[in-house]
Design an enzyme around this catalytic site. Sequence first.
Site, PDB file in Angstrom:
ATOM      1  N   SER A   1       0.814  -1.306   0.052  1.00 61.07           N
ATOM      2  CA  SER A   1      -0.062   0.073   0.121  1.00 61.07           C
ATOM      3  C   SER A   1       0.814   1.184   0.023  1.00 61.07           C
ATOM      4  O   SER A   1       0.253   2.341  -0.445  1.00 61.07           O
ATOM      5  CB  SER A   1      -0.940  -0.018   1.212  1.00 61.07           C
TER       6      SER A   1
ATOM      7  N   HIS B   1      -5.519  -4.462  -1.091  1.00 66.24           N
ATOM      8  CA  HIS B   1      -5.258  -3.360  -2.025  1.00 66.24           C
ATOM      9  C   HIS B   1      -5.429  -4.095  -3.379  1.00 66.24           C
ATOM     10  O   HIS B   1      -4.658  -3.466  -4.314  1.00 66.24           O
ATOM     11  CB  HIS B   1      -3.989  -2.697  -1.965  1.00 66.24           C
TER      12      HIS B   1
ATOM     13  N   LYS C   1     -12.516  -1.901   1.278  1.00 69.61           N
ATOM     14  CA  LYS C   1     -11.710  -0.782   0.432  1.00 69.61           C
ATOM     15  C   LYS C   1     -12.563  -1.002  -0.711  1.00 69.61           C
ATOM     16  O   LYS C   1     -13.579  -0.110  -1.189  1.00 69.61           O
ATOM     17  CB  LYS C   1     -10.312  -1.195   0.346  1.00 69.61           C
TER      18      LYS C   1
HETATM   19  C1  LIG Z   1      -6.441  -2.290   4.925  1.00 67.66           C
HETATM   20  C2  LIG Z   1      -5.686  -3.511   5.254  1.00 67.66           C
HETATM   21  C3  LIG Z   1      -6.050  -4.512   6.139  1.00 67.66           C
HETATM   22  C4  LIG Z   1      -7.272  -4.326   7.004  1.00 67.66           C
HETATM   23  O1  LIG Z   1      -8.320  -4.259   6.429  1.00 67.66           O
HETATM   24  P1  LIG Z   1      -9.714  -4.006   7.471  1.00 67.66           P
HETATM   25  O2  LIG Z   1     -10.818  -4.747   6.811  1.00 67.66           O
HETATM   26  O3  LIG Z   1      -9.872  -2.476   7.305  1.00 67.66           O
HETATM   27  O4  LIG Z   1      -9.346  -4.210   8.745  1.00 67.66           O
HETATM   28  C5  LIG Z   1      -5.191  -5.586   6.186  1.00 67.66           C
HETATM   29  N1  LIG Z   1      -4.333  -5.738   5.287  1.00 67.66           N
HETATM   30  C6  LIG Z   1      -3.916  -5.086   4.322  1.00 67.66           C
HETATM   31  C7  LIG Z   1      -2.909  -5.343   3.499  1.00 67.66           C
HETATM   32  C8  LIG Z   1      -4.659  -3.875   4.191  1.00 67.66           C
HETATM   33  O5  LIG Z   1      -4.244  -2.861   3.347  1.00 67.66           O
END
Ligand SMILES: *Cc1c(COP(=O)(O)O)cnc(C)c1O
Length: 404
Positions: free
Chosen positions: A189, A217, A248
Amino acid sequence: MSDGAKNAFYSGLQQNLSTLREQGLFKPERVLASRQGAVVESEDGRTLINMCANNYLGLSGDLETQKAAEAALQKYGYGLSSVRFICGTQTVHKELERKLSEFLGTEDTILYAAAFDANGGVFEPLFDENDAIISDALNHASIIDGIRLCKAARYRYANNDMADLEAQLQAATAAGKRHKVIVTDGAFSMDGTIAQLDKICDLADKYGALTLIDESHASGFMGATGRGTHEHCGVMGRIDIITGTLGKALGGAMGGFTSGRKEVIETLRQKSRPYLFSNTLAPMIAGASLSVLDRISKSTELRDRLHENTAYFRKEIERIGFTIKPGTHPVVPVMLFDAPVAQKFAARMFELGVLLSGFFYPVVPMGQARVRVQLSAAHTREQLDTVLKAFEQAGRELGILKNN
Ligand SMILES: *Cc1c(COP(=O)(O)O)cnc(C)c1O
């Protein structure tokens, strides 16, 4: 505790917080007064083009998604006040698990309240002190925490470094470890880099290791039909375990999942602690996620628009004279190198009506300060041009454009 001891606790916290503020590491929260989208309104009434949400497909504030959530709310009610195995499973949860498996090309899927929980609860039930977890150094915090909760031996390899990964596989083999699992974010990310999953799968085959990728992502937009980085890298069916988020691209509310072979998912249902001891995902989120999966399975329109926006922005920002990390992912790190410059830049962009986030040490390595742009299918060409113009102006003012 005596009053003195209690006071010491609170004044200690106050001191730590002041230190964070002095070092410029304190993270204030921006308060939005509108729904999420390409354009948002801040609480002081200003309108901003939003370039820092994980809203890759533009579905967070989307009406069709909202209507699907409303329909599920009508049918299934607000919540269940139960974990899944007592009385927290509805047809909509089973349907979403089936649909996610079909989308990802796996046998079965288990839902969690967040991807943080999926990663927190995936290692401990599957691996023990006889096993080895071989993890990319830049993996997400939730993977790091999940590995900490498990007794397996930990091996860390330098980010995306296949020679180091092989060295760690050899070390785990030499240590006589029973099961080995390679763990990586599908897309990182901070850099927008995509893991070299084809090479990782080859190494996994060579050393008899399993593979686990976190697709937070990537799910919904990477690969020709948005399946994820396993589709992008041509290794669908070769990844053992996939974790990801519904928070996301896939709608943006919340929720996570782990997907893989039946016996893996069944084991997690029996033993994964964040699943066993935390409330079920709200049915309206499950319903909205189903509609999102339907929509992106029927058409690649949103995914295509996102990648068009990404290619356009990447090309234009370089033309203006900024340095970016090369790639194809909608995360575009615009490199400013110097932490105070990155802070000044983000602040100036805010004045110019663009919402972005600056990152500097310790979130990224020393000397690698940047602003991170995240493209969305919801951005119009006109909005991107406005953002690019603001970049050019702020860049010129701060004297950081390469060509001038
Ligand atoms: C955003 C993210 C998470 C956490 O996701 P949530 O559903 O908000 O807890 C886990 N792993 C990665 C790689 C992320 O970018």
